[in-house]
Design an enzyme around this catalytic site. Sequence first.
Site, PDB file in Angstrom:
ATOM      1  N   ASP A  67      42.922  -6.722 -44.259  1.00 28.50           N
ATOM      2  CA  ASP A  67      43.153  -7.409 -45.549  1.00 28.50           C
ATOM      3  C   ASP A  67      41.777  -7.775 -46.253  1.00 28.50           C
ATOM      4  O   ASP A  67      40.733  -8.162 -45.376  1.00 28.50           O
ATOM      5  CB  ASP A  67      44.377  -8.505 -45.385  1.00 28.50           C
ATOM      6  CG  ASP A  67      43.852  -9.475 -44.305  1.00 28.50           C
ATOM      7  OD1 ASP A  67      42.940  -9.488 -43.697  1.00 28.50           O
ATOM      8  OD2 ASP A  67      44.923 -10.287 -44.026  1.00 28.50           O
ATOM      9  N   ASN A 136      52.558 -19.852 -43.521  1.00 31.71           N
ATOM     10  CA  ASN A 136      54.025 -19.164 -44.251  1.00 31.71           C
ATOM     11  C   ASN A 136      54.778 -18.131 -43.780  1.00 31.71           C
ATOM     12  O   ASN A 136      55.441 -17.427 -44.334  1.00 31.71           O
ATOM     13  CB  ASN A 136      53.768 -19.057 -45.688  1.00 31.71           C
ATOM     14  CG  ASN A 136      52.745 -18.126 -46.064  1.00 31.71           C
ATOM     15  OD1 ASN A 136      52.128 -17.425 -44.923  1.00 31.71           O
ATOM     16  ND2 ASN A 136      52.485 -17.382 -47.243  1.00 31.71           N
ATOM     17  N   HIS A 138      53.160 -15.000 -43.069  1.00 29.52           N
ATOM     18  CA  HIS A 138      52.559 -13.756 -43.599  1.00 29.52           C
ATOM     19  C   HIS A 138      51.851 -13.194 -42.297  1.00 29.52           C
ATOM     20  O   HIS A 138      51.396 -13.828 -41.325  1.00 29.52           O
ATOM     21  CB  HIS A 138      51.537 -13.868 -44.911  1.00 29.52           C
ATOM     22  CG  HIS A 138      50.108 -14.611 -44.530  1.00 29.52           C
ATOM     23  ND1 HIS A 138      49.523 -15.119 -45.529  1.00 29.52           N
ATOM     24  CD2 HIS A 138      49.420 -14.878 -43.542  1.00 29.52           C
ATOM     25  CE1 HIS A 138      48.376 -15.625 -45.097  1.00 29.52           C
ATOM     26  NE2 HIS A 138      48.267 -15.459 -43.770  1.00 29.52           N
ATOM     27  N   GLU A 143      53.092 -11.519 -47.937  1.00 35.66           N
ATOM     28  CA  GLU A 143      53.672 -12.664 -48.264  1.00 35.66           C
ATOM     29  C   GLU A 143      54.954 -12.737 -48.041  1.00 35.66           C
ATOM     30  O   GLU A 143      55.775 -11.686 -48.352  1.00 35.66           O
ATOM     31  CB  GLU A 143      52.850 -13.263 -49.598  1.00 35.66           C
ATOM     32  CG  GLU A 143      51.540 -13.283 -49.713  1.00 35.66           C
ATOM     33  CD  GLU A 143      50.885 -14.554 -49.016  1.00 35.66           C
ATOM     34  OE1 GLU A 143      51.202 -14.746 -47.906  1.00 35.66           O
ATOM     35  OE2 GLU A 143      50.220 -15.302 -49.596  1.00 35.66           O
TER      36      GLU A 143
HETATM   37  C1  F6R Z   1      43.448 -12.547 -41.921  1.00 37.19           C
HETATM   38  C2  F6R Z   1      44.871 -12.359 -41.461  1.00 37.19           C
HETATM   39  C3  F6R Z   1      45.768 -13.367 -41.819  1.00 37.19           C
HETATM   40  C4  F6R Z   1      45.526 -14.486 -40.869  1.00 37.19           C
HETATM   41  C5  F6R Z   1      46.543 -15.782 -40.993  1.00 37.19           C
HETATM   42  C6  F6R Z   1      46.345 -16.523 -39.578  1.00 37.19           C
HETATM   43  O1  F6R Z   1      42.815 -11.127 -41.587  1.00 37.19           O
HETATM   44  O2  F6R Z   1      45.432 -11.207 -41.714  1.00 37.19           O
HETATM   45  O3  F6R Z   1      47.121 -13.069 -42.068  1.00 37.19           O
HETATM   46  O4  F6R Z   1      45.763 -13.985 -39.458  1.00 37.19           O
HETATM   47  O5  F6R Z   1      46.274 -16.143 -42.045  1.00 37.19           O
HETATM   48  O6  F6R Z   1      45.224 -17.263 -39.823  1.00 37.19           O
HETATM   49  P1  F6R Z   1      44.367 -18.001 -38.950  1.00 37.19           P
HETATM   50  O7  F6R Z   1      44.145 -17.531 -37.717  1.00 37.19           O
HETATM   51  O8  F6R Z   1      43.109 -18.640 -39.377  1.00 37.19           O
HETATM   52  O9  F6R Z   1      45.457 -19.199 -38.531  1.00 37.19           O
END
Ligand code: F6R
Length: 242
Positions: A67, A136, A138, A143
């Site tokens: 992403d 959340n 995701h 989302e």
């Molecule tokens: C980033 C991604 C997001 C993160 C998620 C957790 O490429 O795909 O879904 O994996 O937001 O982020 P952290 O690891 O910073 O808590």
Amino acid sequence: MQINIYKDHSTASFHAAEAIISTVENNPDSVLCLAAGDTPRLAYELMVKTALDQTISFARCTFIALDEWVGIEPNNEGSCSYFLNNLIFKPLSINTSQIYLFDSLSANLAEECKKMDETIIKKGGIDLMLAGVGMNGHIGFNEPGVSPHLYSHVINLDDTTRSVGQKYFKKSTALTQGITLGLKHVSNSKQLIMMATGSKKANVAKQALEEEVSIDMPAGIIQIHPQGIVMIDEEAAMFLKH
Ligand code: F6R
């Protein structure tokens, strides 16, 4: 789904690094999709160290973006591209021809999505996806409420993602949309590893791993993935029943 509970973040990171390394050792032509974010950072550092120490070559691997923040330049330190470049691609001297990232500055994001979907098909699918889980629920930027039938798409980020996402940026940054692989790519990946560490992920881990799979908790898709492995530490696992 298999759930591996490790003592702490470092131990979970060590095992995640090992899993990537062993995937590449077993198949040097692996197609890898590795999330950005704080959770897998140490795993990638350990992976790179092992690869360099033991001369494990990633030269034939393909790297697919999971992403990116729409409108954020790749040289912005908060972007997923910057993260992957600095943590993985540069230290492993990955050739740009092996790397497929979203151009989130493109005037034609639909075309970016189409190109990514075509690349994944052309490369024979994703062998290993390593994902984190958002506060959340995701996965990637899928989302809550997203259709499980989507491939790559552009999505409006929800309030939690916009505010939590500030942690990656040096100064306050407007985050409105993401471009992401869809849940179809997540479920089609041949292996799916989801990492969750730290007490702040305990609530979301409980919902994703033990509540009924629903579009409100996209990371819950791992429950029905035939090769899904959760790598979680004791803090994030503290509300799990099993
Ligand atoms: C980033 C991604 C997001 C993160 C998620 C957790 O490429 O795909 O879904 O994996 O937001 O982020 P952290 O690891 O910073 O808590």
